[in-house]
Write an enzyme that holds these catalytic residues in place. Sequence first.
Site, mmCIF file in Angstrom:
data_model
loop_
_atom_site.group_PDB
_atom_site.id
_atom_site.type_symbol
_atom_site.label_atom_id
_atom_site.label_comp_id
_atom_site.label_asym_id
_atom_site.label_seq_id
_atom_site.Cartn_x
_atom_site.Cartn_y
_atom_site.Cartn_z
ATOM 1 N N GLY A 1 -49.060 23.106 6.717
ATOM 2 C CA GLY A 1 -50.107 23.339 7.710
ATOM 3 C C GLY A 1 -51.349 22.549 7.374
ATOM 4 O O GLY A 1 -51.287 21.493 6.744
ATOM 5 N N CYS A 2 -52.486 23.065 7.769
ATOM 6 C CA CYS A 2 -53.768 22.393 7.555
ATOM 7 C C CYS A 2 -53.995 22.096 6.078
ATOM 8 O O CYS A 2 -53.914 22.995 5.237
ATOM 9 C CB CYS A 2 -54.885 23.301 8.089
ATOM 10 S SG CYS A 2 -56.530 22.791 7.572
ATOM 11 N N PHE A 3 -54.288 20.840 5.747
ATOM 12 C CA PHE A 3 -54.457 20.506 4.329
ATOM 13 C C PHE A 3 -55.698 21.126 3.714
ATOM 14 O O PHE A 3 -55.766 21.289 2.501
ATOM 15 C CB PHE A 3 -54.345 19.011 4.038
ATOM 16 C CG PHE A 3 -55.163 18.054 4.868
ATOM 17 C CD1 PHE A 3 -56.347 18.407 5.477
ATOM 18 C CD2 PHE A 3 -54.713 16.752 5.030
ATOM 19 C CE1 PHE A 3 -57.090 17.496 6.224
ATOM 20 C CE2 PHE A 3 -55.436 15.823 5.774
ATOM 21 C CZ PHE A 3 -56.634 16.212 6.368
#
Length: 181
Positions: free
Chosen positions: A14-16
């Site tokens: 997902g979002c880093f």
Amino acid sequence: MDHTTVEKATFAGGCFWCTEAVFLRLNGVKHVVSGYIGGKTLNPTYKDICTGETGHAEAIEITFDPAQLSFGELLEIFFATHDPTTINRQGNDVGTQYRSEIFYHDDSQRDLSEAYIKLLNDENTFGKKVVTRLSPATVFYPAEDYHQNYFNRNPDQPYCNFAIPPKIAKLEAKFADKLKS
């Protein structure tokens, strides 16, 4: 002189910003870089990968000391701090860039990852099948500077305030012995 051997692990979950915030807290983790991997575009930018057209995942490249923290322990934390059962999605983030994927750096990482996913599925840990992909690590493109160490530099950013604290709470509850003091 320090002759510590370090290894790399590359995870997309997902979002880093979210994955970076988790792994930066671990004892034995030397460095975490947010970036892009697994696509076809050379030198992609954040704007490029947000289109979903480049094939890249938002990912983190972790440099760690295997004498302090094993790849297996990193895997356990990776699976405990994101949803590996949704294809191209983490929460409200939808698109191929948010897929769950392990980019292995050698046969040992591949074999451990395969075995761990099989165990999670055999034990029905999540109540549904793990869809995390396994791929050989290819070129990792570090993200723009403003993405690095994002949560620590922007703790009041609304998205981060919503998405990251539950992951940190899970990490602190389940892996307290692995955290930096």
